[in-house]
Write a protein that holds these residues in place. Structure first.
Motif: not given
Length: 249
Positions: A114-126, A138-153
């Motif tokens: 998940v993008q770190e900005a999205e997780l931060a917004a969700a944790r602010r409540g409401g 829950a096990r989050y991997e926070e991203l800040s922008g584009e990322a290649e998770l696997w080859p071609g993904v």
């Protein structure tokens, strides 16, 4: 420039029907409510299985009354394509509203990208149903922008619906590309309008022209053959007439 990464194995994608909800007329811009599907996508890659979104969450009486959802269990949807909850290796949520993360607690211990900005917004409540965000395991991997998770993904930020919205780009073994746009656009026709506006600007059509989302340039660089959405069963394809990738089953 087209993005290229070597993908040697077969990549199979399945579209999962996880139910629907009724969007009230006040949110449709018209005089009637609209029934919208809730779709997720299972990507079978040589590295494992990736699930893009997990369905409609429960636990908020207000949301139940407002949207009147009907859910299809995630386990049943996965079973229909020959998979199980225990087969999922990665989760990518386009964003953390309750209709996209309902099955996350069933996948405790699985990395959720998940993008770190999205997780931060969700944790602010409401923002969403809190119990679907920080559930046990829950096990989050926070991203800040584009990322290649696997080859071609790739995960590509596509803000708009939320500041931290992201889409998934998958290159198949034959080089053809599928984009899973989530709610970057509500409908395939909206994506088509943005893409045509982008093309018109590139072709030098004089203003005025409609604005389009700036990240459309990044998605276009992948040369997608099909674009799928979270709340629309329609699929965008280019008008070039070239052979499209095999559709999800």
């Amino acid at each position: 420039m087209t993005q290229r990464t070597n993908v040697t194995g077969t990549v199979t994608v399945h579209r999962l029907d996880l139910g629907f909800f009724v969007r009230p007329a006040a949110e449709t811009g018209g005089s009637h409510p609209r029934v919208e599907p809730v779709l997720a996508y299972l990507v079978e890659h040589e590295r494992g299985r990736l699930l893009f979104d997990t369905g409609i969450g429960a636990g908020d009486a207000g949301a139940e009354a407002h949207y009147r959802p009907r859910r299809r269990p995630l386990a049943a949807a996965l079973g229909a394509v020959g998979a199980a909850l225990g087969d999922v290796d990665l989760v990518v949520n386009c964003h953390l509203h309750f209709d996209h993360i309902g099955g996350n607690p069933l996948l405790a211990g699985v990395p959720v990208f998940v993008q770190e900005a999205e997780l931060a917004a969700a944790r602010r409540g409401g923002y969403t149903i809190d119990a679907l965000v920080d559930f046990p395991g829950a096990r989050y991997e926070e991203l800040s922008g584009e990322a290649e998770l696997w080859p071609g993904v790739w995960v590509v930020p596509t803000p708009g619906h939320t500041d931290g919205h992201q889409s998934l780009v998958v290159r198949q073994g034959d080089g053809k590309v599928i984009v899973f746009a989530g709610q970057a656009h509500d409908f395939a026709s909206h994506y088509a309008s943005d893409e045509l506006a982008r093309r018109a600007a590139l072709d030098g059509v004089a203003p005025p022209l409609p604005p389009y989302r700036p990240w459309m340039e990044r998605l276009a660089a992948f040369d997608p053959g099909r674009v799928f959405f979270a709340h629309d069963c329609s699929v965008w394809e280019p008008a070039s007439g070239r052979v499209s990738p095999t559709p999800p089953r």
